[in-house]
Enzyme design. Structure first.
Site, short mmCIF file in Angstrom:
data_model
loop_
_atom_site.label_atom_id
_atom_site.label_comp_id
_atom_site.label_asym_id
_atom_site.label_seq_id
_atom_site.Cartn_x
_atom_site.Cartn_y
_atom_site.Cartn_z
N ASP A 198 85.85 89.58 80.97
CA ASP A 198 85.94 89.34 82.42
C ASP A 198 84.65 89.73 83.12
OD1 ASP A 198 88.37 88.20 83.02
OD2 ASP A 198 89.41 90.11 83.29
N LYS A 250 85.00 85.25 81.63
CA LYS A 250 86.06 84.70 82.50
C LYS A 250 85.76 85.12 83.94
CE LYS A 250 90.52 86.35 82.48
NZ LYS A 250 90.66 86.88 83.85
N GLU A 276 87.23 84.46 88.28
CA GLU A 276 88.42 84.10 89.06
C GLU A 276 88.09 83.12 90.19
OE1 GLU A 276 90.34 87.69 90.40
OE2 GLU A 276 90.57 88.46 88.36
N GLU A 292 97.94 82.62 86.38
CA GLU A 292 98.68 83.89 86.50
C GLU A 292 99.64 83.82 87.70
OE1 GLU A 292 96.31 87.45 86.34
OE2 GLU A 292 98.06 88.74 86.66
#
Ligand code: KIV
Length: 274
Positions: free
Chosen positions: A92, A122, A124, A191
């Site tokens: 992340d 990763k 967001e 998510e």
């Protein structure tokens, strides 16, 4: 002929994840934050190991992922890398390491790959700005996994709740997923997304979707290791299944240790050097 050099098992690649989606094979992903757990998780056959910024909560005892730093991520990812031989290793990018400028994102994602040996990062969100950043990272040779729905780095804006409810929000998420796909993301985490919406997103993009609290229609599943092993007993969302009760095993083992030390049963003569 394989183009991979070196010994050891062949590593899962981003291309293989796409191939798994094509042939309908589910992708099993889990988080890990240290060497020993990483070795166990990799040895048990997961396809993707994610060094999640959830380490803020489950390792560092923070309330959210927001205070997690790039140095925190690199420190843990280096340890995880030593334990992972087969799975694709994704790390992340933490809060504010990719949102301020594209240059920041390139430098920080580059540090993650160079300093940890991970294969991908990763990040967001699915706005046009984030998609531009994804495209720049991919052009620089950095594979990117997206993350839509509840995005924990935005917890102070979103709250912790299911995202994509209602027609407008659902359409927005669908557009974000397509935008990430077009930008070159190799996969996207969904998510806390209603099951039918997650299934529809999965149908409409060619890249694999990895669900967490997103129902049965995704191409794969990810969980936080400490949650699914029963180490984080205070966390009981509807989507979570406990696959082991490691927390209880630790409590029992340590309790037994304390009792035997106090009553003199441990150590015994058999533990003593002559
Ligand atoms: O930080 C994390 O562990 C994650 C997973 C929950 C997907 O992003």
């Amino acid at each position: 002929m394989s183009t991979q050099r070196g010994s050891g098992p062949r590593r899962v690649t981003v291309a293989e994840l796409r191939e798994m989606k094509r042939r309908g094979e589910k992708i099993a992903a889990l988080t890990a934050y240290d060497y020993l757990f990483a070795r166990l998780v990799d040895g048990a056959g997961v396809d993707v190991v994610l060094v999640g910024d959830s380490l803020g909560q489950v390792i560092l005892g923070l309330d959210t992922t927001v205070p997690v730093t790039l140095d925190d991520m690199i420190h843990h990812a280096r340890a995880v890398r030593r334990g992972v031989e087969r799975a694709l290793l994704v790390v992340d990018l933490p809060f504010l390491t990719y949102q301020v400028s594209r240059e920041d994102a390139l430098r920080n994602a580059g540090r993650v790959l160079q300093e940890t040996g991970a294969q991908a990062v990763k990040l967001e969100g699915g706005s046009p700005e984030i998609a531009d950043t994804v495209a720049a990272l991919v052009r620089a040779g950095i594979p990117v996994m997206g993350h839509l729905g509840f995005t924990p780095q935005s917890v102070h804006v979103q709250g912790v709740r299911v995202q994509g409810k209602g027609e407008e929000a659902a359409e927005r998420m669908m557009a974000e997923a397509r935008r990430l796909e077009q930008a070159g993301a190799f996969s996207v985490v969904l998510e806390l997304v209603p099951g039918p919406l997650a299934a529809a997103v999965t149908e409409s993009v060619s890249i694999p979707t990895i669900g967490i609290g997103a129902g049965v229609g995704c191409d794969g599943q990810v969980l936080v290791l400490h949650d699914m092993l029963g180490l984080n007993t205070g966390f009981n969302p509807r989507f979570l299944r406990r696959f082991a009760d490691v927390g209880q095993a630790v409590t029992d083992g340590v309790g037994e240790y304390v009792r035997t030390v106090k009553d003199g049963a441990y150590p015994g003569p058999e533990h003593t050097f002559e």
